[in-house]
Write a protein that holds these residues in place. Sequence first.
Motif, mmCIF file in Angstrom:
data_model
loop_
_atom_site.group_PDB
_atom_site.id
_atom_site.type_symbol
_atom_site.label_atom_id
_atom_site.label_comp_id
_atom_site.label_asym_id
_atom_site.label_seq_id
_atom_site.Cartn_x
_atom_site.Cartn_y
_atom_site.Cartn_z
ATOM 1 N N ALA A 179 19.521 9.142 -9.205
ATOM 2 C CA ALA A 179 19.960 9.015 -7.814
ATOM 3 C C ALA A 179 19.021 9.883 -6.990
ATOM 4 N N PHE A 180 18.715 9.452 -5.774
ATOM 5 C CA PHE A 180 17.810 10.228 -4.934
ATOM 6 C C PHE A 180 18.287 10.238 -3.487
ATOM 7 N N LYS A 181 17.863 11.272 -2.793
ATOM 8 C CA LYS A 181 18.077 11.365 -1.354
ATOM 9 C C LYS A 181 16.770 11.861 -0.753
ATOM 10 N N ILE A 182 16.186 11.074 0.154
ATOM 11 C CA ILE A 182 14.968 11.458 0.853
ATOM 12 C C ILE A 182 15.370 11.954 2.227
ATOM 13 N N MET A 183 14.987 13.197 2.534
ATOM 14 C CA MET A 183 15.365 13.824 3.804
ATOM 15 C C MET A 183 14.166 13.846 4.739
ATOM 16 N N LEU A 184 14.311 13.202 5.874
ATOM 17 C CA LEU A 184 13.226 13.163 6.848
ATOM 18 C C LEU A 184 13.082 14.511 7.528
ATOM 19 N N ASP A 185 11.931 14.724 8.139
ATOM 20 C CA ASP A 185 11.620 16.010 8.767
ATOM 21 C C ASP A 185 12.640 16.447 9.800
ATOM 22 N N ILE A 244 4.707 7.174 -0.932
ATOM 23 C CA ILE A 244 5.817 6.233 -0.947
ATOM 24 C C ILE A 244 5.281 4.839 -0.634
ATOM 25 N N SER A 245 5.930 3.832 -1.202
ATOM 26 C CA SER A 245 5.561 2.446 -0.926
ATOM 27 C C SER A 245 6.832 1.605 -0.956
ATOM 28 N N GLY A 266 8.499 1.962 -4.446
ATOM 29 C CA GLY A 266 8.927 3.220 -5.040
ATOM 30 C C GLY A 266 8.243 4.415 -4.407
ATOM 31 N N PHE A 267 8.444 5.565 -5.050
ATOM 32 C CA PHE A 267 7.797 6.773 -4.546
ATOM 33 C C PHE A 267 7.417 7.684 -5.701
ATOM 34 N N PHE A 268 6.441 8.527 -5.422
ATOM 35 C CA PHE A 268 5.972 9.511 -6.383
ATOM 36 C C PHE A 268 6.381 10.883 -5.871
ATOM 37 N N PHE A 269 6.937 11.710 -6.764
ATOM 38 C CA PHE A 269 7.287 13.065 -6.358
ATOM 39 C C PHE A 269 6.764 14.062 -7.367
ATOM 40 N N PRO A 281 0.814 -1.205 0.000
ATOM 41 C CA PRO A 281 0.000 0.000 0.000
ATOM 42 C C PRO A 281 0.852 1.262 0.000
ATOM 43 N N ARG A 282 0.345 2.293 -0.609
ATOM 44 C CA ARG A 282 1.040 3.581 -0.648
ATOM 45 C C ARG A 282 0.663 4.398 0.575
ATOM 46 N N THR A 283 1.636 5.178 1.058
ATOM 47 C CA THR A 283 1.425 6.040 2.211
ATOM 48 C C THR A 283 1.721 7.474 1.809
ATOM 49 N N ASP A 284 0.799 8.381 2.100
ATOM 50 C CA ASP A 284 1.018 9.796 1.818
ATOM 51 C C ASP A 284 2.076 10.341 2.772
ATOM 52 N N VAL A 285 3.039 11.070 2.226
ATOM 53 C CA VAL A 285 4.127 11.645 3.018
ATOM 54 C C VAL A 285 4.435 13.047 2.517
ATOM 55 N N ASP A 286 5.244 13.753 3.265
ATOM 56 C CA ASP A 286 5.658 15.106 2.892
ATOM 57 C C ASP A 286 7.135 15.281 3.220
ATOM 58 N N PHE A 287 7.998 14.527 2.529
ATOM 59 C CA PHE A 287 9.439 14.600 2.729
ATOM 60 C C PHE A 287 10.069 15.423 1.620
ATOM 61 N N LYS A 288 11.169 16.060 1.924
ATOM 62 C CA LYS A 288 11.948 16.730 0.885
ATOM 63 C C LYS A 288 12.800 15.679 0.187
ATOM 64 N N VAL A 289 12.967 15.857 -1.118
ATOM 65 C CA VAL A 289 13.726 14.900 -1.923
ATOM 66 C C VAL A 289 14.691 15.656 -2.808
ATOM 67 N N GLU A 290 15.864 15.076 -3.018
ATOM 68 C CA GLU A 290 16.826 15.600 -3.987
ATOM 69 C C GLU A 290 16.989 14.536 -5.055
ATOM 70 N N ILE A 291 16.822 14.928 -6.318
ATOM 71 C CA ILE A 291 16.916 14.009 -7.454
ATOM 72 C C ILE A 291 18.078 14.452 -8.333
ATOM 73 N N GLN A 292 18.836 13.478 -8.827
ATOM 74 C CA GLN A 292 19.935 13.798 -9.736
ATOM 75 C C GLN A 292 19.994 12.731 -10.817
ATOM 76 N N ASN A 293 20.220 13.195 -12.059
ATOM 77 C CA ASN A 293 20.471 12.262 -13.147
ATOM 78 C C ASN A 293 21.713 12.717 -13.886
ATOM 79 N N LYS A 294 22.067 12.017 -14.959
ATOM 80 C CA LYS A 294 23.328 12.313 -15.637
ATOM 81 C C LYS A 294 23.349 13.673 -16.312
#
Length: 75
Positions: A48-54, A27-28, A31-34, A1-14
């Motif tokens: 590449a991703f970094k999920i930062m908790l509150d 998030i589940s 994976g996660f949706f942003f 199941p998916r859970t609604d969250v409100d975390f900051k995320v940093e995304i990087q690609n090439k």
Amino acid sequence: PRTDVDFKVEIQNKLLNPEKNIKTVNISRGGFFFHSEQKLPSKGEIIAFKIMLDNNTQNFCGKGIVRWVRIENKG
């Protein structure tokens, strides 16, 4: 199941510098949706991703494959 969250995320690609100020919507285990106002990575692209908790005491880092992209029409 998916859970609604409100975390900051940093995304990087090439092609892009780290993209900050992204919010995770849900998030589940699989994976996660942003949401981003910036250019999105393409389907099949590795990011590449970094999920930062509150509390900023723990970050979760990893790599993943973009499985789908949804573009909203404004107007």
